[in-house]
Design a protein around this motif. Structure first.
Motif, PDB file in Angstrom:
ATOM      1  N   VAL A  60       0.878  -1.182   0.000  1.00 21.80           N
ATOM      2  CA  VAL A  60       0.000   0.000   0.000  1.00 21.80           C
ATOM      3  C   VAL A  60       0.911   1.226   0.000  1.00 21.80           C
ATOM      4  O   VAL A  60       1.620   1.474   0.977  1.00 21.80           O
ATOM      5  CB  VAL A  60      -0.928   0.033   1.243  1.00 21.80           C
ATOM      6  CG1 VAL A  60      -1.803   1.278   1.214  1.00 21.80           C
ATOM      7  CG2 VAL A  60      -1.785  -1.211   1.298  1.00 21.80           C
TER       8      VAL A  60
ATOM      9  N   GLN B 287      -7.304   6.083  -0.570  1.00 22.48           N
ATOM     10  CA  GLN B 287      -6.436   5.297   0.309  1.00 22.48           C
ATOM     11  C   GLN B 287      -7.169   4.034   0.781  1.00 22.48           C
ATOM     12  O   GLN B 287      -6.578   2.961   0.857  1.00 22.48           O
ATOM     13  CB  GLN B 287      -6.005   6.170   1.506  1.00 22.48           C
ATOM     14  CG  GLN B 287      -5.058   5.500   2.478  1.00 22.48           C
ATOM     15  CD  GLN B 287      -3.653   5.309   1.902  1.00 22.48           C
ATOM     16  OE1 GLN B 287      -3.396   5.552   0.723  1.00 22.48           O
ATOM     17  NE2 GLN B 287      -2.733   4.858   2.726  1.00 22.48           N
TER      18      GLN B 287
ATOM     19  N   LEU C 237      -6.134   0.049   0.414  1.00 18.62           N
ATOM     20  CA  LEU C 237      -6.130  -0.895   1.539  1.00 18.62           C
ATOM     21  C   LEU C 237      -7.027  -2.099   1.253  1.00 18.62           C
ATOM     22  O   LEU C 237      -6.655  -3.239   1.518  1.00 18.62           O
ATOM     23  CB  LEU C 237      -6.586  -0.190   2.823  1.00 18.62           C
ATOM     24  CG  LEU C 237      -5.602   0.858   3.359  1.00 18.62           C
ATOM     25  CD1 LEU C 237      -6.275   1.775   4.357  1.00 18.62           C
ATOM     26  CD2 LEU C 237      -4.398   0.164   4.002  1.00 18.62           C
TER      27      LEU C 237
ATOM     28  N   ALA D 134      -5.281  -4.435  -0.990  1.00 16.52           N
ATOM     29  CA  ALA D 134      -4.211  -5.173  -0.312  1.00 16.52           C
ATOM     30  C   ALA D 134      -4.788  -6.295   0.553  1.00 16.52           C
ATOM     31  O   ALA D 134      -4.254  -7.400   0.581  1.00 16.52           O
ATOM     32  CB  ALA D 134      -3.392  -4.218   0.550  1.00 16.52           C
TER      33      ALA D 134
ATOM     34  N   TYR E 164       2.822  -7.838   4.240  1.00 12.62           N
ATOM     35  CA  TYR E 164       2.197  -6.561   3.867  1.00 12.62           C
ATOM     36  C   TYR E 164       3.203  -5.445   4.091  1.00 12.62           C
ATOM     37  O   TYR E 164       3.778  -5.348   5.182  1.00 12.62           O
ATOM     38  CB  TYR E 164       0.949  -6.298   4.713  1.00 12.62           C
ATOM     39  CG  TYR E 164      -0.228  -7.130   4.284  1.00 12.62           C
ATOM     40  CD1 TYR E 164      -1.149  -6.647   3.378  1.00 12.62           C
ATOM     41  CD2 TYR E 164      -0.375  -8.428   4.755  1.00 12.62           C
ATOM     42  CE1 TYR E 164      -2.210  -7.428   2.955  1.00 12.62           C
ATOM     43  CE2 TYR E 164      -1.428  -9.214   4.336  1.00 12.62           C
ATOM     44  CZ  TYR E 164      -2.336  -8.713   3.434  1.00 12.62           C
ATOM     45  OH  TYR E 164      -3.374  -9.480   3.007  1.00 12.62           O
TER      46      TYR E 164
ATOM     47  N   ILE F  68       3.250  -1.487   4.121  1.00 12.46           N
ATOM     48  CA  ILE F  68       2.306  -0.364   4.113  1.00 12.46           C
ATOM     49  C   ILE F  68       3.052   0.911   4.456  1.00 12.46           C
ATOM     50  O   ILE F  68       3.639   1.042   5.531  1.00 12.46           O
ATOM     51  CB  ILE F  68       1.138  -0.609   5.099  1.00 12.46           C
ATOM     52  CG1 ILE F  68       0.525  -1.996   4.848  1.00 12.46           C
ATOM     53  CG2 ILE F  68       0.088   0.458   4.935  1.00 12.46           C
ATOM     54  CD1 ILE F  68      -0.683  -2.324   5.680  1.00 12.46           C
ATOM     55  N   ASP F  69       3.015   1.841   3.495  1.00 11.67           N
ATOM     56  CA  ASP F  69       3.712   3.117   3.664  1.00 11.67           C
ATOM     57  C   ASP F  69       2.688   4.159   4.129  1.00 11.67           C
ATOM     58  O   ASP F  69       1.734   4.452   3.398  1.00 11.67           O
ATOM     59  CB  ASP F  69       4.330   3.509   2.308  1.00 11.67           C
ATOM     60  CG  ASP F  69       5.429   4.539   2.451  1.00 11.67           C
ATOM     61  OD1 ASP F  69       5.666   4.999   3.576  1.00 11.67           O
ATOM     62  OD2 ASP F  69       6.051   4.886   1.435  1.00 11.67           O
TER      63      ASP F  69
ATOM     64  N   PRO G  94       0.115   4.215   6.469  1.00 15.06           N
ATOM     65  CA  PRO G  94      -1.238   3.662   6.290  1.00 15.06           C
ATOM     66  C   PRO G  94      -2.364   4.577   6.738  1.00 15.06           C
ATOM     67  O   PRO G  94      -3.485   4.459   6.257  1.00 15.06           O
ATOM     68  CB  PRO G  94      -1.213   2.400   7.162  1.00 15.06           C
ATOM     69  CG  PRO G  94      -0.119   2.599   8.141  1.00 15.06           C
ATOM     70  CD  PRO G  94       0.899   3.462   7.467  1.00 15.06           C
TER      71      PRO G  94
ATOM     72  N   PHE H 180       3.817  -7.801   8.768  1.00 17.49           N
ATOM     73  CA  PHE H 180       3.654  -6.407   8.341  1.00 17.49           C
ATOM     74  C   PHE H 180       4.950  -5.629   8.501  1.00 17.49           C
ATOM     75  O   PHE H 180       5.625  -5.749   9.533  1.00 17.49           O
ATOM     76  CB  PHE H 180       2.582  -5.711   9.193  1.00 17.49           C
ATOM     77  CG  PHE H 180       1.195  -6.200   8.916  1.00 17.49           C
ATOM     78  CD1 PHE H 180       0.381  -5.542   8.013  1.00 17.49           C
ATOM     79  CD2 PHE H 180       0.706  -7.334   9.548  1.00 17.49           C
ATOM     80  CE1 PHE H 180      -0.903  -5.999   7.753  1.00 17.49           C
ATOM     81  CE2 PHE H 180      -0.566  -7.808   9.292  1.00 17.49           C
ATOM     82  CZ  PHE H 180      -1.379  -7.135   8.390  1.00 17.49           C
TER      83      PHE H 180
ATOM     84  N   ILE I 114       5.582  -1.685   8.425  1.00 24.13           N
ATOM     85  CA  ILE I 114       4.803  -0.444   8.358  1.00 24.13           C
ATOM     86  C   ILE I 114       5.705   0.761   8.538  1.00 24.13           C
ATOM     87  O   ILE I 114       6.468   0.847   9.504  1.00 24.13           O
ATOM     88  CB  ILE I 114       3.722  -0.442   9.459  1.00 24.13           C
ATOM     89  CG1 ILE I 114       2.721  -1.554   9.164  1.00 24.13           C
ATOM     90  CG2 ILE I 114       3.004   0.883   9.528  1.00 24.13           C
ATOM     91  CD1 ILE I 114       1.756  -1.776  10.279  1.00 24.13           C
TER      92      ILE I 114
END
Lengths: 251, 430
Positions: free
Chosen positions: A83, A143, A147, A150, A158, A160-161, A163, A189, A191
């Motif tokens: 993401v 956004q 998500l 994803a 995962y 996720i930048d 989130p 994850f 993140i």
């Protein structure tokens, strides 16, 4: 613990022999949530781009589910869902069509796609917008679409930048619930976020980047010790101590 | 920092230094700079348009239009209802009043502090629009005048009188178009647009029917109604949002036109919904290998290449039905496929820079091959439709069938080349 992602001695950047990130090493275990934190320009996005294969490392190795991108490109890519910080959507597809494309790409069958997409649309309160094109959506809604795509699949990893960027409070809560549920199923994850107070509650370990290098890594207690702070210091304090020692820091 | 310094600071932004002189906003320089930037930006597309053969076709059309007009005028009956052509044509020239402001979204931040000076900027935009539109009105009158002279009775207007009437109406319409975005209530803005068109229609119709005085009276009545409306309605000092949206729409119209001939990445909002047609892509098997086809089919059906292909097919079908010579018909058939082939070939460029197609677990080159397959299918379908039109227009069945076979072979070749082509910076190749 079995690692889903291992980054080992990573050097890379935009100009040859001028690496933006230097000697980055860390791992994300199965069912683990790791926070990648750092100031703007610390190298978080560059690290993520290398993991995604959008940039080629000058040195070092990246493995996802035990394989490198060169060894098994399809397997590598199938193992991760991403993401980005800024939503990237196809202007020709509606929200539901984006979900269908993702379902096709990751090999879901029609029944699975129908059930899971309806569930996600409901969770993110986007059912009414399912037939809309992306250009008619607000940034927060875009956004949410990223998500939903994803989380339509169940990827081992995962990435996720930022989130929470642009999400409303209910959207943030839905995302956190989803992340916790997927983590419980064994998904991992990585993140990247500046909302330290939130990720402090959810992440198991942290990698703190500062000017392209690893300033600290480990659990909160470990990075607290590396920063030389007492036991009650939060992630905010640790981060300020580790990354805030350069320019700025007050008026 | 003083208020004046603060204002100047707000004005300064990337590339705007040339527009700021002596601490104030040089609106004339800013407008010139913006217009020049627009021309620089669109020049490469115009070059592509001329390279695509449109330049040659336009020149040919102009060269043949003159003699054709003269030929038609020579054969006009004395009672030809010229007003049915002249009145709507002049009405369009008067009523259409676009004002290019070249304002950008970022101006709401960088130029907002200089709002006071922006009225001057709009005056430059209005002046440029007035010059351009005056020339359009003049051109319309020059084109209509031979028709008028041929068909009107003995009590004919002088050209100068017609020009004066049209110019007065144009000035009123342009002033209305300039004031319209300032009206805060949408109903008032809509009413202003309706009044502008009513003024254009009345002034034009009155000119051809009753002459100069009647046309001027219609313009005066319309202008008075517009003035009353502007006096009654609440106005915004500088309607940033509306002007920026208006500018975006006008730029999109230009890009849309250019996209008929070339690939225009700036084209925003060029996507059409086409719900029923786009459902064709849903029929692909629900498998990973059909995902690129799914994406590119929706892209093709909702974008300009498909619209262009339909327009070309309809136009060429009409021309084929019009021209009865077999050679001309076959040339038109080939021309249609060639033009659509150029458009279909642009399909692979649509998602060239999308990270997703690179990140998805797809076979290398699969998106390009999907684009090639769609281009081939679309061209084959077009060849089939036009071959049927050829047969319906009287061409011998074997010849029409041969045309289809040639067209299908061309379609397959285009698809194959597109599927294999690897532009230098293509991510699909990964």
């Amino acid at each position: 613990m079995e690692s889903v992602l291992t980054v080992e001695g990573l050097y890379g950047g935009y100009l040859y022999r001028k690496p933006v990130i230097r000697n980055i090493s860390f791992a994300v275990g199965k069912g683990e949530m790791v926070g990648l934190v750092g100031l703007n320009g610390a190298g978080k996005s560059t690290t993520i781009k290398h993991i995604l294969g959008l940039m080629t490392p000058e040195q070092g190795e990246i493995r996802v589910n035990g394989t490198t991108l060169e060894e098994n490109p399809e397997g590598y890519r199938r193992s991760l869902a991403f993401v980005p910080e800024s939503p990237e959507l196809y202007e020709e597809l509606t929200i539901r069509e984006h979900l269908e494309l993702t379902a096709r790409v990751y090999g879901l069958d029609r029944g699975e796609f129908a059930a899971r997409s309806e569930e996600l649309l409901k969770l993110f309160r986007m059912t009414e917008k399912a037939g809309s094109f992306s250009r008619h959506l607000s940034k927060g809604m875009r956004q949410k679409v990223m998500l939903m795509n994803a989380f339509l699949i169940q990827a081992p990893l995962y990435i996720i930048d930022e989130p929470f960027l642009g999400l409303d409070p209910l959207g943030i809560r839905s995302l956190l619930e989803l992340m916790a549920a997927f983590k419980a199923k064994g998904c991992s994850f990585l993140i990247s976020s500046h909302i330290l107070s939130t990720i402090e509650k959810y992440c198991d370990r942290y990698v703190v980047l500062d000017r392209g290098e690893t300033a600290a890594r480990g659990t909160l207690a470990e990075i607290r010790a590396q920063a030389g702070l007492p036991g009650d210091a939060g992630l905010d304090d640790v981060f300020f101590r580790l990354a805030g020692s350069g320019e700025g820091g007050g008026l | 920092m003083s208020a004046r310094e603060n204002r100047t600071g707000g004005v300064r932004g990337p590339g705007r230094q040339a527009s700021v002189s002596g601490g104030g906003l040089d609106t004339a320089a800013l407008y010139r700079e913006r217009r020049a930037r627009w021309r620089r930006k669109t020049f490469p597309y115009w070059r592509d348009v001329f390279r695509s053969g449109a330049g040659m076709l336009s020149a040919l059309a102009l060269l043949t239009a003159g003699p054709a007009y003269t030929w038609a005028l020579d054969r006009l009956p004395a009672d030809f209802p010229y007003r049915w052509i002249a009145a709507p044509a002049l009405m369009l020239a008067i009523g259409l009043s676009p004002i290019r402001t070249f304002l950008e979204s970022a101006d709401r931040v960088f130029l907002l502090p200089a709002e006071q000076a922006m009225a001057g900027y709009l005056r430059h935009a209005l002046r440029a629009a007035a010059i351009r539109q005056a020339l359009v009105v003049l051109a319309a009158l020059i084109l209509l005048w031979p028709l008028y002279l041929r068909a009107a009775g003995p009590d004919r207007l002088a050209f100068a009188a017609a020009l004066a009437a049209a110019a007065a109406a144009k000035a009123a319409a342009l002033a209305a178009a300039a004031g319209q975005p300032r009206l805060t209530r949408p109903a008032f803005a809509g009413l202003a647009a309706a009044l502008r068109w009513a003024l254009a229609a009345a002034a034009s119709a009155a000119l051809w029917r009753y002459g100069l005085a009647a046309s001027l009276a219609a313009t005066a009545a319309g202008a008075a109604a517009l003035a009353a409306l502007f006096a009654a309605g609440r106005k915004q000092r500088f309607p940033w949002e509306r002007l920026i949206a208006q500018e975006k729409r006008q730029a999109a119209r230009h890009y849309n036109f250019l996209s008929w001939f070339t690939d225009v990445p700036e084209l925003a909002g060029g996507v059409r919904r086409r719900t029923l047609l786009a459902r064709l892509a849903d029929r692909y098997p629900f498998r990973r290998d059909s995902a690129p086809l799914y994406l590119f089919t929706k892209t093709y059906l909702r974008h300009e290449p498909f619209s262009m292909s339909v327009r070309v097919t309809v136009l060429m079908a009409l021309l084929i039905l019009l021209f009865r010579q077999p050679y001309a018909q076959m040339v038109l058939f080939a021309l249609a496929l060639l033009l659509s082939g150029l458009q279909a070939a642009s399909l692979a460029r649509y998602h060239r820079y999308s990270s997703w197609l690179y990140l998805y677990p797809l076979a290398p080159g699969a998106p390009r091959q999907a684009a090639g397959r769609i281009a081939a299918s679309a061209l084959t379908a077009q060849a089939l439709v036009l071959a049927l039109v050829l047969a319906a227009a009287g061409l011998a069945w074997p010849l029409a069938a041969a045309c289809f076979c040639g067209g299908a072979a061309y379609a397959a070749a285009v698809g194959l080349v597109q599927g294999r082509k690897r532009p230098r910076d293509d991510r699909f190749a990964a």
